[in-house]
Design a protein around this motif. Sequence first.
Motif, PDB file in Angstrom:
ATOM      1  N   HIS A 108       2.488   1.369   9.948  1.00  0.00           N
ATOM      2  CA  HIS A 108       2.010   0.257   9.374  1.00  0.00           C
ATOM      3  C   HIS A 108       1.984  -0.830  10.541  1.00  0.00           C
ATOM      4  O   HIS A 108       2.372  -0.705  11.668  1.00  0.00           O
ATOM      5  CB  HIS A 108       3.173  -0.542   8.242  1.00  0.00           C
ATOM      6  CG  HIS A 108       4.362  -0.969   9.008  1.00  0.00           C
ATOM      7  ND1 HIS A 108       5.354  -0.106   9.580  1.00  0.00           N
ATOM      8  CD2 HIS A 108       4.962  -2.410   9.480  1.00  0.00           C
ATOM      9  CE1 HIS A 108       6.348  -0.779  10.306  1.00  0.00           C
ATOM     10  NE2 HIS A 108       6.153  -1.884  10.158  1.00  0.00           N
ATOM     11  N   PRO A 151       4.301  -5.291   5.201  1.00  0.00           N
ATOM     12  CA  PRO A 151       3.296  -4.118   5.600  1.00  0.00           C
ATOM     13  C   PRO A 151       2.333  -4.018   5.217  1.00  0.00           C
ATOM     14  O   PRO A 151       2.079  -3.967   3.924  1.00  0.00           O
ATOM     15  CB  PRO A 151       4.557  -3.114   5.595  1.00  0.00           C
ATOM     16  CG  PRO A 151       5.080  -3.456   4.209  1.00  0.00           C
ATOM     17  CD  PRO A 151       5.228  -4.718   4.137  1.00  0.00           C
ATOM     18  N   VAL A 157       9.062   1.738   5.275  1.00  0.00           N
ATOM     19  CA  VAL A 157       8.053   1.945   5.569  1.00  0.00           C
ATOM     20  C   VAL A 157       7.682   2.553   6.782  1.00  0.00           C
ATOM     21  O   VAL A 157       8.515   2.719   7.639  1.00  0.00           O
ATOM     22  CB  VAL A 157       7.229   0.440   5.520  1.00  0.00           C
ATOM     23  CG1 VAL A 157       7.284  -0.307   4.158  1.00  0.00           C
ATOM     24  CG2 VAL A 157       7.567  -0.500   6.604  1.00  0.00           C
ATOM     25  N   THR A 200      -1.529  -1.512   5.910  1.00  0.00           N
ATOM     26  CA  THR A 200      -2.166  -0.306   6.702  1.00  0.00           C
ATOM     27  C   THR A 200      -2.641  -0.746   8.223  1.00  0.00           C
ATOM     28  O   THR A 200      -3.065  -1.546   8.313  1.00  0.00           O
ATOM     29  CB  THR A 200      -3.086   0.575   5.880  1.00  0.00           C
ATOM     30  OG1 THR A 200      -3.961  -0.558   5.570  1.00  0.00           O
ATOM     31  CG2 THR A 200      -2.482   0.984   4.569  1.00  0.00           C
ATOM     32  N   GLU A 201      -2.481   0.340   9.236  1.00  0.00           N
ATOM     33  CA  GLU A 201      -3.113   0.084  10.321  1.00  0.00           C
ATOM     34  C   GLU A 201      -4.572   0.148  10.133  1.00  0.00           C
ATOM     35  O   GLU A 201      -5.184   1.033   9.323  1.00  0.00           O
ATOM     36  CB  GLU A 201      -2.681   1.384  11.240  1.00  0.00           C
ATOM     37  CG  GLU A 201      -1.200   1.457  11.710  1.00  0.00           C
ATOM     38  CD  GLU A 201      -1.032   0.337  12.856  1.00  0.00           C
ATOM     39  OE1 GLU A 201      -2.086  -0.308  13.168  1.00  0.00           O
ATOM     40  OE2 GLU A 201       0.029   0.118  13.007  1.00  0.00           O
ATOM     41  N   VAL A 223       2.015   3.561   3.348  1.00  0.00           N
ATOM     42  CA  VAL A 223       2.984   3.085   4.238  1.00  0.00           C
ATOM     43  C   VAL A 223       4.146   3.062   3.581  1.00  0.00           C
ATOM     44  O   VAL A 223       5.374   2.846   4.175  1.00  0.00           O
ATOM     45  CB  VAL A 223       2.604   1.576   4.858  1.00  0.00           C
ATOM     46  CG1 VAL A 223       1.204   1.445   5.364  1.00  0.00           C
ATOM     47  CG2 VAL A 223       2.857   0.361   3.706  1.00  0.00           C
ATOM     48  N   ASP A 250       0.749  -1.257  -0.052  1.00  0.00           N
ATOM     49  CA  ASP A 250      -0.096  -0.081  -0.211  1.00  0.00           C
ATOM     50  C   ASP A 250       0.897   1.246   0.085  1.00  0.00           C
ATOM     51  O   ASP A 250       1.733   1.550   0.879  1.00  0.00           O
ATOM     52  CB  ASP A 250      -0.784  -0.047   1.107  1.00  0.00           C
ATOM     53  CG  ASP A 250      -2.158   0.873   1.006  1.00  0.00           C
ATOM     54  OD1 ASP A 250      -1.602   2.057   0.964  1.00  0.00           O
ATOM     55  OD2 ASP A 250      -3.084   0.423   1.338  1.00  0.00           O
TER      56      ASP A 250
END
Length: 404
Positions: free
Chosen positions: A344, A364, A341, A366-367, A267, A264
Amino acid sequence: MRRSLRPRCASLLLLAGLAFVPDGKAKPFVAADSCKSARWPSGTTLHVFIQPDPDPAPPDRSMLLKEGVERWRPVLRQRGLTLEVSVMEVPSPAPTAVVTDRFKPVGARLDLDAEETMEVLVLGDENWGLGGMAHHDGDIRKGEAVVRSDLPTKTAGQQEFIRNLGAHEMSHVLGLADDEQGVVTNHLQQETEASFSQRDLDEVSMLYPVNPADPPRAIGTLREVREDVQPRSREATTLEVFRYQYSYIGPEVGHVALVTLEVDPRVLVEVECPAGWLCLTPVDLDRTSLDHAFYQDHMEDGHPVPRPYSPGVRLPIALRAQAPGSALTAENPNLEFSIVVRDHRAGVVSTWAGGDACHEVQGPVTEPTAPTVPAASTLGLVVLGAVLGLSAVLLLRRESLRVK
């Protein structure tokens, strides 16, 4: 296709194949809807229908195009594909895996149900033919080629050029890009017969291996995650480095020159590109520029995105070998690179390094977004409504066409 010395090769960017487009536009190699390069599925019978020559005067240009396209027959047969070529309009009902080859006037463009492209090439003084394909999830579904309706046929050389044109545009229908060092895949075609060179065949084998059960491929592994210690003045948050290794596991004869990793862009900070490889990332400021180094001298397994692709299309990180000696092979089996990154969490991402399918590696992601809690009313009553209603599912046709 460019004619030797004068008319140049049609280069409608297959927004993936060698002329691709995101979401139904033209594009070559890796598609916007898949991390792998687009190709016709193994075992497919390709039905090519060439429009009868609108000019009744001999020689018949349709037959010349047919002879050129049929040069692919033994090459594809060896790789598990069948080629059937007819001079006739597409019948109704049409068979599956249809490829159309039509004569068009100057100014015509290739249009595989495509939307507006960022850069459109049309038949004209420098474009004698355009070829491309449309795919979904990395599988090519149909192909199309158009050639100028005023192709000259007075000399034996002009007639041979038409055969070469038919063979060359078919390379784009198959998902291959132009290669300045190839022969059939070279955008500069001659008036002498263009026979398949070893380089042509090596690139064909990247998409269509001689042994479909054992294609050239590599497997990716996350080797290390560590805190980034490099000074990056623009970054206030803690950064981490993910180090990957890709190891060749394909047959003794073969190579992998393209690797993709779906991370993504929210990140991703940067990719630490390895020596001998060129990298294209979704955070490159010049990723839509035709002058980007990644797009130069590209070949099928070296060009995964349209050039330039739409900034609104999400694409993977892509690495391609800058020279044959850099590609992954049995003699040169390992590739290492790192990505930097931020913001993440640990997860799983998709990657492709040859073969029929993508595979997953640790990476990694995304949160998760924190849920929004509605405020209580003045009466202290909180109504939480869950509406499972009409979900408008926007089926963006992830069809890319490859043109050139």
